[in-house]
Design a protein around this motif. Structure first.
Motif: not given
Length: 174
Positions: A137-142, A163-170
């Motif tokens: 998740i850390v690398e994914a969010e970056e 955003l569909q991928q980024l919002v759940p990461c954040r």
């Protein structure tokens, strides 16, 4: 200078393979005298035959990726077939094949800001999406954050997919 033409050629080859495979799947089955389809068989065989062109393109792109990746002067060009492979693996449902590719591309330490945005943004999105699937998740969010920040505001569909991928990461970070 060569990355954008190479990206366009690879993108058109991928689109052609997808279109050919989709057309082959929609084509009517030829009937034999016994009422069975000439190419009838188990569903898996029909599925593999329906993805023949994409599978062949994966083989060709993988070969080109490995050749370009070995040459230090052409490593940036290896990102184009690498990105196309990520897209094809996703379409073919073979996300497990991405790990070797991401490992090889991660060794380059290429700054996405130095790449053309037409390659960098979708590459970072695909890479981030695969990081989510792997649980990193850390690398994914970056990577997804970089893709979103550099995605043109007019590309609303692309921004929505990021955003569909980024919002759940954040949300996971709190």
């Amino acid at each position: 200078w060569m990355l954008l033409p190479l990206l366009q050629i690879a993108d058109s080859a991928r689109a052609a393979a997808v279109a050919l495979d989709d057309a082959a799947c929609r084509a009517p089955k030829i009937r034999r005298r016994g009422g069975r389809a000439a190419d009838a068989g188990d569903g898996e065989a029909d599925d593999v035959a329906g993805r023949k062109n994409q599978t062949r393109l994966v083989e060709l792109l993988r070969e080109q990726f490995q050749k370009l990746n070995r040459d230090r002067e052409r490593r940036a060009a290896a990102l184009v077939p690498g990105y196309q492979l990520l897209r094809l693996y996703d379409r073919l449902g073979q996300a497990s094949q991405c790990s070797f590719l991401l490992t090889a591309m991660g060794q380059h330490r290429v700054d996405p800001a130095t790449l053309p945005k037409a390659l960098a943004v979708p590459l970072m999105f695909s890479w981030g999406k695969n990081c989510v699937l792997e649980g990193n998740i850390v690398e994914a969010e970056e990577r997804l954050g970089w893709a979103f920040a550099n995605c043109p505001p007019a590309a609303k569909g692309n921004r929505r997919r990021i955003l569909q991928q980024l919002v759940p990461c954040r949300l996971r970070f709190g």
